[in-house]
Design an enzyme around this catalytic site. Sequence first.
Site, PDB file in Angstrom:
ATOM      1  N   LYS A  68       1.415  -1.126  -0.418  1.00  0.00           N
ATOM      2  CA  LYS A  68       0.005   0.060   0.209  1.00  0.00           C
ATOM      3  C   LYS A  68       0.360   1.318  -0.204  1.00  0.00           C
ATOM      4  CE  LYS A  68      -2.504  -1.392   3.858  1.00  0.00           C
ATOM      5  NZ  LYS A  68      -1.806  -2.849   3.794  1.00  0.00           N
ATOM      6  N   THR A  69       1.667   1.827   0.725  1.00  0.00           N
ATOM      7  CA  THR A  69       3.111   1.992   0.864  1.00  0.00           C
ATOM      8  C   THR A  69       3.446   2.640  -0.670  1.00  0.00           C
ATOM      9  OG1 THR A  69       2.911   1.928   3.609  1.00  0.00           O
ATOM     10  CG2 THR A  69       4.694   3.248   2.296  1.00  0.00           C
ATOM     11  N   ASP A 113      -1.534   7.233   6.426  1.00  0.00           N
ATOM     12  CA  ASP A 113      -1.426   5.234   7.023  1.00  0.00           C
ATOM     13  C   ASP A 113      -2.551   5.177   7.714  1.00  0.00           C
ATOM     14  OD1 ASP A 113      -0.296   2.819   6.217  1.00  0.00           O
ATOM     15  OD2 ASP A 113       1.111   3.203   7.322  1.00  0.00           O
ATOM     16  N   THR A 162      -5.665  -1.121   6.893  1.00  0.00           N
ATOM     17  CA  THR A 162      -5.883  -3.001   6.962  1.00  0.00           C
ATOM     18  C   THR A 162      -7.106  -3.126   7.544  1.00  0.00           C
ATOM     19  OG1 THR A 162      -5.334  -2.985   9.350  1.00  0.00           O
ATOM     20  CG2 THR A 162      -3.695  -3.304   8.082  1.00  0.00           C
ATOM     21  N   ARG A 221       6.694  -8.061   2.695  1.00  0.00           N
ATOM     22  CA  ARG A 221       7.608  -7.023   3.337  1.00  0.00           C
ATOM     23  C   ARG A 221       8.412  -7.819   4.065  1.00  0.00           C
ATOM     24  NH1 ARG A 221       4.043  -3.709   7.271  1.00  0.00           N
ATOM     25  NH2 ARG A 221       4.243  -2.212   5.626  1.00  0.00           N
TER      26      ARG A 221
END
Length: 347
Positions: A68-69, A113, A162, A221
């Site tokens: 997402k980031t 975020d 999320t 990640r």
Amino acid sequence: MAREKVIGSNSNPDDSNKHDAALRPKLLKEVIGQRKVAERLEIAVRASKKLNEPLGHILFDGPPGLGKTTFATVLPNELGTSIQLTSGPALSKPADLLPFLTNLDEGSVLFIDEIHRMPRIVEEFIYPAMEDFRIDIVLGEGMSARTISMNLKRFTLIGATTRSGMLSGPMRDRFKMHEHLEFYSVEELATIVRVNAAKLNTPITPEAAHELARRSRGTPRVANSRLHWTRNYSAAEHDGPITEPIARAALDMAEVDRDGLDKNDRKYLETLIDLYAGGPTGVEALAATINLASDTLADEIEPYLLREQYITRSPRGRVAMPRAYIALGKLASKPKTEDKQGGSLFD
């Protein structure tokens, strides 16, 4: 024994901070996986440039670590504009948002975020900014209070969450695009591992990259974290490239099993099975027993366990599935848990 093909080359490692920055893609074409999402974003970017309009507001949702980031930081590079970053918990009142909104350049990006954790008063304050590119500021109190309307430069708000269900309906509706990110395949993660190993000047065999990918829970990640640990292990214990045996030994030492379950996953499953007889039980009870925050369980541990069918959710709570008993070597002791219709979940 046949020699394994090696990807990468030997060289002195750079500063670790530079390594971390180098791993993030800079353009959409460099993003591995999530191709449907990337293709839609490419169309939106081309349309924005052709129409000379700011990119529409975008909401990314999905479990942690899926990109997402990354997408949020790639888009300003595609648009040739700047980005400001903040998070929902940091915006406790409307005044906290003012510096970001008033310092925006034309067509720039504001990334928030964990946007679902933004207080409702801040959420309502940003509505006119998203729709009309203006904000209303109240000066004074009581009978002497007055409202000043301030125009803003046109910008793009990108939110990451999320838990999109925790956003209010009016907030969700103001995003022109809503993209849900899915878990990655082993092949996609293996490609990410190989590409990032090359960026880190770390030789790795395709077999080792596949082993790391297989134990990375479908999450880039996690794959990058596994790669960093294996790189350190290989540098300390061995000379030469990361091979499959080295990757296995490194991950075994890190207590990551062949299915990608780490010690927190196994602790979750052991608690559910041993203390709660396989469930059903609520996430709050599990969190209190394991001594982890319930948000950590719901956002970081459970998505993978649910996806891989180690657990399921019922109206009464979490229930361990047959695969959980097999993973822990408890298959012979599994109970005859009944579902709502009265049939055994394990028959």
